[in-house]
Motif scaffolding. Structure first.
Motif, PDB file in Angstrom:
ATOM      1  N   LYS A 156       0.842  -1.202   0.000  1.00  0.00           N
ATOM      2  CA  LYS A 156       0.000   0.000   0.000  1.00  0.00           C
ATOM      3  C   LYS A 156       0.871   1.244   0.000  1.00  0.00           C
ATOM      4  N   ASN A 189      -5.559   5.190   2.367  1.00  0.00           N
ATOM      5  CA  ASN A 189      -4.789   4.445   3.361  1.00  0.00           C
ATOM      6  C   ASN A 189      -3.993   5.393   4.263  1.00  0.00           C
ATOM      7  N   ASP A 228      -3.795   0.434  -3.157  1.00  0.00           N
ATOM      8  CA  ASP A 228      -3.408  -0.914  -2.766  1.00  0.00           C
ATOM      9  C   ASP A 228      -2.821  -1.592  -3.997  1.00  0.00           C
TER      10      ASP A 228
END
Length: 106
Positions: free
Chosen positions: A42, A69, A47
């Protein structure tokens, strides 16, 4: 069984393909009759995934997906035993029984 492609080579291929990503998951398992490495990682916005055939080194699957993220828990592979060390320890723990390691993941 030993395979021509190692975890280190697979991680290097992942880092070359996605240099901005931090590793979050690695695994080795049988899929469709062949053993494969699957590496996931990530960064703050995506991702990433790479799947590599353990015998040939062929990239079987790769991709990226947009994700938010903000907190990434990356793997530190510098503190991980080598594949051989881990397999030897697992086999020693079977105490001579006719068993084998089928898959592993971190």
């Amino acid at each position: 069984k030993a395979y021509p492609v190692s975890l280190v080579q697979t991680v290097d291929a992942f880092k070359k393909e996605y240099p901005q990503a931090q590793l979050t998951e690695v695994s080795f398992e049988q899929e469709n009759g062949s053993y494969v490495y699957e590496i996931k990682g990530k960064d703050s916005s995506k991702d990433y995934e790479l799947q590599v055939h353990a015998a040939s080194g062929e990239i079987l699957k790769q991709g990226q997906e947009n994700e938010n993220n903000p907190m990434i828990q990356a793997l530190d592979l510098s503190q991980v035993k080598t594949e051989k060390e881990a397999m030897d320890a697992a086999l020693a723990a079977t105490k001579g029984k006719n068993l084998y390691v089928k898959s592993w993941s971190l």
